[in-house]
Every structure is written in structure tokens, then in C-alpha cells.
Design an enzyme around this catalytic site. Structure first.
Site, PDB file in Angstrom:
ATOM      1  N   ASP A  41       0.859  -1.178   0.000  1.00  0.00           N
ATOM      2  CA  ASP A  41       0.000   0.000   0.000  1.00  0.00           C
ATOM      3  C   ASP A  41       0.897   1.230   0.000  1.00  0.00           C
ATOM      4  O   ASP A  41       1.999   1.208   0.584  1.00  0.00           O
ATOM      5  CB  ASP A  41      -0.910   0.005   1.239  1.00  0.00           C
ATOM      6  N   GLY A  86      -8.015   1.577  -4.033  1.00  0.00           N
ATOM      7  CA  GLY A  86      -8.783   2.540  -4.808  1.00  0.00           C
ATOM      8  C   GLY A  86      -9.624   3.400  -3.902  1.00  0.00           C
ATOM      9  O   GLY A  86      -9.617   3.244  -2.676  1.00  0.00           O
ATOM     10  N   ALA A  87     -10.351   4.314  -4.507  1.00  0.00           N
ATOM     11  CA  ALA A  87     -11.247   5.166  -3.734  1.00  0.00           C
ATOM     12  C   ALA A  87     -12.355   4.319  -3.132  1.00  0.00           C
ATOM     13  O   ALA A  87     -12.846   3.382  -3.749  1.00  0.00           O
ATOM     14  CB  ALA A  87     -11.830   6.258  -4.632  1.00  0.00           C
ATOM     15  N   ARG A  95     -21.300   1.856  -7.939  1.00  0.00           N
ATOM     16  CA  ARG A  95     -19.961   1.375  -8.252  1.00  0.00           C
ATOM     17  C   ARG A  95     -19.377   2.107  -9.463  1.00  0.00           C
ATOM     18  O   ARG A  95     -18.184   2.372  -9.534  1.00  0.00           O
ATOM     19  CB  ARG A  95     -19.997  -0.126  -8.517  1.00  0.00           C
ATOM     20  N   VAL A 125     -10.429  -6.458  -7.826  1.00  0.00           N
ATOM     21  CA  VAL A 125     -11.485  -6.476  -6.816  1.00  0.00           C
ATOM     22  C   VAL A 125     -12.027  -5.066  -6.586  1.00  0.00           C
ATOM     23  O   VAL A 125     -13.182  -4.876  -6.213  1.00  0.00           O
ATOM     24  CB  VAL A 125     -10.962  -7.072  -5.489  1.00  0.00           C
ATOM     25  N   THR A 126     -11.194  -4.060  -6.843  1.00  0.00           N
ATOM     26  CA  THR A 126     -11.602  -2.672  -6.675  1.00  0.00           C
ATOM     27  C   THR A 126     -12.779  -2.349  -7.583  1.00  0.00           C
ATOM     28  O   THR A 126     -12.796  -2.725  -8.756  1.00  0.00           O
ATOM     29  CB  THR A 126     -10.432  -1.729  -7.024  1.00  0.00           C
ATOM     30  N   ASN A 127     -13.761  -1.632  -7.063  1.00  0.00           N
ATOM     31  CA  ASN A 127     -14.940  -1.271  -7.854  1.00  0.00           C
ATOM     32  C   ASN A 127     -14.747   0.037  -8.608  1.00  0.00           C
ATOM     33  O   ASN A 127     -14.032   0.921  -8.137  1.00  0.00           O
ATOM     34  CB  ASN A 127     -16.157  -1.165  -6.936  1.00  0.00           C
ATOM     35  N   ASP A 155     -21.845 -11.927  -5.278  1.00  0.00           N
ATOM     36  CA  ASP A 155     -23.271 -11.710  -5.507  1.00  0.00           C
ATOM     37  C   ASP A 155     -24.015 -13.040  -5.600  1.00  0.00           C
ATOM     38  O   ASP A 155     -25.128 -13.192  -5.090  1.00  0.00           O
ATOM     39  CB  ASP A 155     -23.474 -10.914  -6.796  1.00  0.00           C
ATOM     40  N   ARG A 158     -24.449 -14.413  -2.173  1.00  0.00           N
ATOM     41  CA  ARG A 158     -25.558 -13.721  -1.497  1.00  0.00           C
ATOM     42  C   ARG A 158     -26.906 -14.285  -1.935  1.00  0.00           C
ATOM     43  O   ARG A 158     -27.803 -14.500  -1.119  1.00  0.00           O
ATOM     44  CB  ARG A 158     -25.494 -12.219  -1.807  1.00  0.00           C
ATOM     45  N   HIS A 182     -21.133  -6.577 -12.337  1.00  0.00           N
ATOM     46  CA  HIS A 182     -21.110  -6.607 -10.868  1.00  0.00           C
ATOM     47  C   HIS A 182     -21.601  -5.237 -10.413  1.00  0.00           C
ATOM     48  O   HIS A 182     -20.832  -4.330 -10.126  1.00  0.00           O
ATOM     49  CB  HIS A 182     -19.696  -6.866 -10.352  1.00  0.00           C
ATOM     50  N   THR A 237     -17.938  -3.039   2.728  1.00  0.00           N
ATOM     51  CA  THR A 237     -18.049  -4.497   2.727  1.00  0.00           C
ATOM     52  C   THR A 237     -16.631  -5.050   2.699  1.00  0.00           C
ATOM     53  O   THR A 237     -15.795  -4.560   1.951  1.00  0.00           O
ATOM     54  CB  THR A 237     -18.823  -4.999   1.494  1.00  0.00           C
TER      55      THR A 237
END
Length: 320
Positions: A41, A86-87, A95, A125-127, A155, A158, A182, A237
Site C-alpha cells: 500500500d 482505490g477510492a 460502483r 477487486v476494486t470497484n 453476488d 448472497r 457486478h 463491505t
């Protein structure tokens, strides 16, 4: 003296020491996913502290080596790199709203990662993960099998949780999949969904049809909005996506050829190209081997095309 079989040394790199990256690292330690785990990071102090905290617990798991810090060189030679930096998605923010800022981050990040791990499989994995997977693939010049997103693996989990609870069965007995973006245009393929071998609309309890059209519509809405509900309550999340990401990583590191709904760039599947949509895909040693075309009814095919159009519009607006 008996021969001793040693496990191959595998290395997992995680970019981002935030809640998702550290949850993924924790899940990987608990599941003994890789022998080496390196967290990187730009906030070196945070990454070093997270790595040290995780390393302190490795006596109670496997013989993992865990490190964290701000030196991207620590990712050198990684077999798999999961990108979680990411942000952060804010309450009420879609997203896709995150796309611009995170693409700019990737423009700087991907060339550096490729220098350290040119042969790695990269999992976004970052959106918005689907948009960023296409962007990162083009920035790095990677084939689609080695740069894909975590897609709708979470998803789908879930969805199966909701259906399993209503059907009073184990989640592993539920066969239903979320495909598409996604994000807000994702949808379940009800025409192929079953509980065991029983079509979902035919599942009964005491002679009562369990999965009515009203229930299925409500379940779809619950899944699409699940992340927003969690974000509203706790800010992010992290645990479930950490576990879902590690499940994908294991499919790669263990050469499983597992079928998972990840999102790689389509090259003609369903007549769609140039966007990354989640479809059941064979995931193994070199990433995504094949994206599978499951039978869709007319309405589902229309939803998939609409999902592709949503993502294409975003990519176009970003100049990708």
C-alpha cells in the site's frame, strides 16, 4: 528415510491494506491459501502494521510468511496479485461513479506491478471491478485470461444464501447464478436455477410453492442492493468479498479448473465483445480458461445485452 513431500511455494500479492485487502489476507491465512502473502500500500505505515498484526497469528494457522509495507518490490514474483486499492465507495454512491478516479490510479499502478510480477494472474477487486478489469488489461497489455475481475462470485453467494434459507437446505444444494455487471444491472438466471435437481419454481414445502415470482423479484432486489445496505451500516463491505476473492485465488493457485462467475473481457460470447461481464467461467492455473454460455430465456438475454450496454457506455465515457 521416507520421502518428504513439500508443498510448492506460492506467493499471493495484495495491493491495498484497507478493509478489503486485509480481510482477503486474513482469509488466505486461515485457509492456508498461499505460503507467502505480501501486502502493498502507498500508506506504508498502515501496510506494515497490518502485515505485522497478521504475521503474529501465523503460529496458529500454517507456515505462512506475511509481510506488509510500502515497497512495491515486495510483490516481486507473485503468482497471483489481487488489486483492492482505490477510492472507497460512499453511501449512496454507485460502483460506476468510482470509475474515473480508479482508472487514473491504475494508469500509474499497472506498469509498476508488471515490472515486479510479469507472469502473475491479476484479479481486480476494486470497484467498479468490471470496468477496471478492462482498463487494467489494456494498460498492461495482458491477455484476458490473466486480467479479470472477481465478478459476481460474491453476488452469487448472497443469492444462494437467500434461497437456501427460504428452501431450508444447505447453500451447496442451491444452484443459481448471478451474471452480467457486478453492479446495478446484474441479474439471476432463474431459468436455470435449481434446488438440487428441482427447478426453483417447482420447489415446494408442504405442498406450497416457495419461490413465487414475487419472492424471486424481491430476492433479486436484495442481492443487487446488499452491498449498499452493508455500506450504510458499517461503511464498507470486507469479510465476504475477502472470502470470495480467496476462493478465486485458490482456483488459480491450485489449478482447480473450477467454474466461478468471474468477469473477463468477452470476445464474442452471446455476440458481445469488449466488455467484462460475469459469466460462469473455468478458472485454473493461468486464470480464466473459458467463459461458458449458459442457456438464457429471451428476457434474460435482453438483460445481459442491457448490462453490456451499461458497461460499454461507461468505458466509452472514460475513453477506454
Amino acid at each position: 528415510m521416507a520421502n518428504i513431500t513439500t508443498r510448492p511455494v506460492t506467493k499471493l500479492g495484495i495491493v491495498g491494506a484497507g478493509s478489503v485487502g486485509t480481510s482477503m489476507a486474513y482469509a488466505a491465512i486461515i485457509r492456508d491459501t498461499a505460503r507467502q502473502i505480501a501486502i502493498y500500500d502507498i500508506d506504508a505505515v498502515r501496510a506494515e502494521a497490518e502485515g505485522l498484526d497478521l504475521a503474529h497469528g501465523t503460529q496458529f494457522t500454517g507456515a505462512n510468511t506475511v509481510t506488509g509495507g510500502g515497497n512495491i518490490e515486495d510483490l516481486a514474483g507473485a503468482d497471483v496479485i489481487a488489486i483492492t486499492a482505490g477510492a472507497r465507495q460512499q453511501p449512496g454512491q454507485s460502483r460506476l461513479d468510482l470509475a474515473g478516479a480508479n482508472v487514473r490510479i491504475l494508469e500509474k499502478l499497472m506498469p509498476q506491478l508488471m515490472e515486479q510480477a510479469p507472469d502473475a494472474v491479476y484479479i481486480m477487486v476494486t470497484n467498479p471491478a468490471d470496468v477496471l478489469a478492462v482498463a487494467a488489461q489494456k494498460i498492461a497489455g495482458l491477455p484476458r485470461n490473466r486480467m479479470f475481475s472477481s465478478g459476481t462470485v460474491l453476488d452469487t453467494s448472497r443469492l444462494r444464501l437467500l434461497l437456501a434459507r427460504e428452501a431450508h437446505v444447505l447453500m451447496t444444494s442451491v444452484h443459481a447464478t448471478i451474471i452480467g455487471e457486478h453492479g446495478d444491472s446484474e441479474f439471476p438466471v432463474w431459468s436455470n436455477a435449481t434446488i438440487g435437481p428441482v427447478p426453483i419454481r417447482e420447489w415446494e414445502i408442504s405442498g406450497r410453492q416457495v419461490f413465487t415470482d414475487e419472492f424471486l423479484a424481491a430476492a433479486t432486489d436484495d442481492v443487487v442492493n446488499a452491498a449498499y445496505k452493508v455500506i450504510e451500516g458499517k461503511g464498507a463491505t470486507n469479510y465476504a468479498i475477502g472470502l470470495a476473492g480467496v476462493r478465486i485465488i485458490e482456483a488459480v493457485l491450485n489449478a482447480e479448473n473450477a467454474v466461478l462467475p468471474v468477469a473477463a473481457t468477452l470476445t464474442g460470447e452471446y455476440g458481445i465483445s469488449g466488455v467484462a461481464l460475469s459469466l460462469p467461467s473455468i478458472v485454473g492455473h493461468n486464470g480464466v480458461y473459458k467463459m461458458l454460455e449458459m442457456p438464457l430465456d429471451e428476457a434474460e438475454a435482453g438483460k445481459l445485452m442491457a448490462s453490456a450496454e451499461t458497461l460499454q457506455n461507461t468505458l466509452t465515457s472514460l475513453g477506454i
